[in-house]
Scaffold this active site. Sequence first.
Site, PDB file in Angstrom:
ATOM      1  N   ARG A  44       4.420  -0.782  -8.062  1.00 11.11           N
ATOM      2  CA  ARG A  44       5.774  -0.988  -8.777  1.00 11.11           C
ATOM      3  C   ARG A  44       6.748   0.045  -9.136  1.00 11.11           C
ATOM      4  NH1 ARG A  44       1.543  -3.441 -11.488  1.00 11.11           N
ATOM      5  NH2 ARG A  44       1.806  -5.446 -12.223  1.00 11.11           N
ATOM      6  N   LEU A  85       0.693  -0.698   0.116  1.00 12.92           N
ATOM      7  CA  LEU A  85       0.122   0.093   0.241  1.00 12.92           C
ATOM      8  C   LEU A  85       0.741   1.289  -0.033  1.00 12.92           C
ATOM      9  CD1 LEU A  85      -3.213  -1.370   2.677  1.00 12.92           C
ATOM     10  CD2 LEU A  85      -3.037  -1.097   0.143  1.00 12.92           C
ATOM     11  N   HIS A  91      -3.586   4.178  -2.923  1.00 11.43           N
ATOM     12  CA  HIS A  91      -4.434   3.266  -1.190  1.00 11.43           C
ATOM     13  C   HIS A  91      -4.484   3.766  -0.598  1.00 11.43           C
ATOM     14  CE1 HIS A  91      -1.536   0.314  -3.815  1.00 11.43           C
ATOM     15  NE2 HIS A  91      -2.768   0.105  -4.152  1.00 11.43           N
TER      16      HIS A  91
END
Lengths: 285, 285
Positions: free
Chosen positions: A192, A38, A42
Amino acid sequence: MKTSKVEVVTNIADARSTVLSAQAAGETVGLVPTMGALHEGHLRLVDASLAECDRTVVSIFVNPTQFGPGEDEDRYPRTLDRDCSLLAERGCPMVFAPSASAIYRPGHETYVEVGSLAESLEGTIRPGHFRGVATVVLKLFNIIPANRAYFGRKDYQQVLVVQQMVKDFDLAIAVIDCPTVRELDGLAMSSRNAYLTPIERQQAAGLYKSLQLAESLYQAGECDVATLTGHMRLSLAEADITKVDYIAFVAAGTVTPVKKITGPTVVALAARLGTTRLIDNLTIG
Amino acid sequence: MKTSKVEVVTNIADARSTVLSAQAAGETVGLVPTMGALHEGHLRLVDASLAECDRTVVSIFVNPTQFGPGEDEDRYPRTLDRDCSLLAERGCPMVFAPSASAIYRPGHETYVEVGSLAESLEGTIRPGHFRGVATVVLKLFNIIPANRAYFGRKDYQQVLVVQQMVKDFDLAIAVIDCPTVRELDGLAMSSRNAYLTPIERQQAAGLYKSLQLAESLYQAGECDVATLTGHMRLSLAEADITKVDYIAFVAAGTVTPVKKITGPTVVALAARLGTTRLIDNLTIG
């Protein structure tokens, strides 16, 4: 800062019955589907759900069916303890974190067939990706029959796929898309980003810069998509971003390409920095 | 005999809210999905639902996506007034009878992708059939979020497809399959029986006779499927049923062919009488 403990539910029946009990008591339920790792993007979805719903459930599940062969499923960051700490700080009471074998049981063979939305942009580069996304989202919606579900606008095409599925399958859930959250230099937050080397991390800011360039050129009167795309490519090259999967101008709410900007338009792009693939988008017009 | 009036709901939101209100009041809801042209087979499903659930909804919808090109969608019998009379006599209070354009709205493009179950028996002969069935059943389950749904065992493979979808998509609905209801001469009740000419109607009794023959030969000790199939073909030919799409012996609960009967086995067949295609099955072993 709230620091109440987060309840981690791994069992499907337990998750469902908790949600149904809450709803039977008149509560509304918000679901934030995530793959964990997270970040603030998020957490803003969680904030929105906490503000709008009586009860919030965050699902954390690295969904194998949305990764293609050779993609990054194996190295995708798994940080459940840290995720739970972040959620506890935010005041989120419940995480649904099932195992892969609980979600895809032996003999699983029914999937969601996404239509034309899956045949462009990310769908072209990642065949099967949206089939996997739609399937797991449908399952999560059935396990956690929430009133509202929250998705980040960074994954523009994913939001469209989910909205289309909800409409086509008559699902009684409101799909809420929330603004992309960015680092100080404009890079869209993404789990990522953790893959990036320090140099790639610096280069990565060029993605949003190229989107901003398109916006400022448009605001200065340039409406021709070929011209705007050319400027964006130059801008990306200046940031040493040369492996561009696509730069697309599509009518907002669709994946239909436009040649001239005559109304709300989403500029979407995908590029590879080293071994890391990043996407971003901006709505202009 | 009850003769209360049946409420016919055509609007999706009205249907859903009626069901949700009933459930909020603690009632269980049974759904009987049909394509109308109701016969005693359907009505037994209604009876089962009325007996087991507080509230029963029968859906009547001739689903275009489960018919292939050249199939009988256009001539499929549509008898809503008669259906409602039959349901009123049975004491069923509510019919959901949406229009095709309410179910498949412009731009619809999300479907259920059925797995290997769709690749044999009916699925081979009717490509796309189970994709259409699964899609409309999923939509009906979402519109009428019933506790239980009732299907006839005559459509053996359909029941398997729906059960698999319910399992794979984590749907919270119990799928109940009810025994096939037969005419006095053994012909399985089907809305398509109405297509048969008087001569074909007589011949059609040969379908069940051939299934019974397999059962009696098995009971007499014959377990070899090739031998049993040969006897069935002869029996069908004696009834002038020569256009046989398939005779299949599969392990019960699957579509996996068996060569010897060593446990519960479903004998399924499909044949054409003139322009009418009929299916039937019997569990033996």
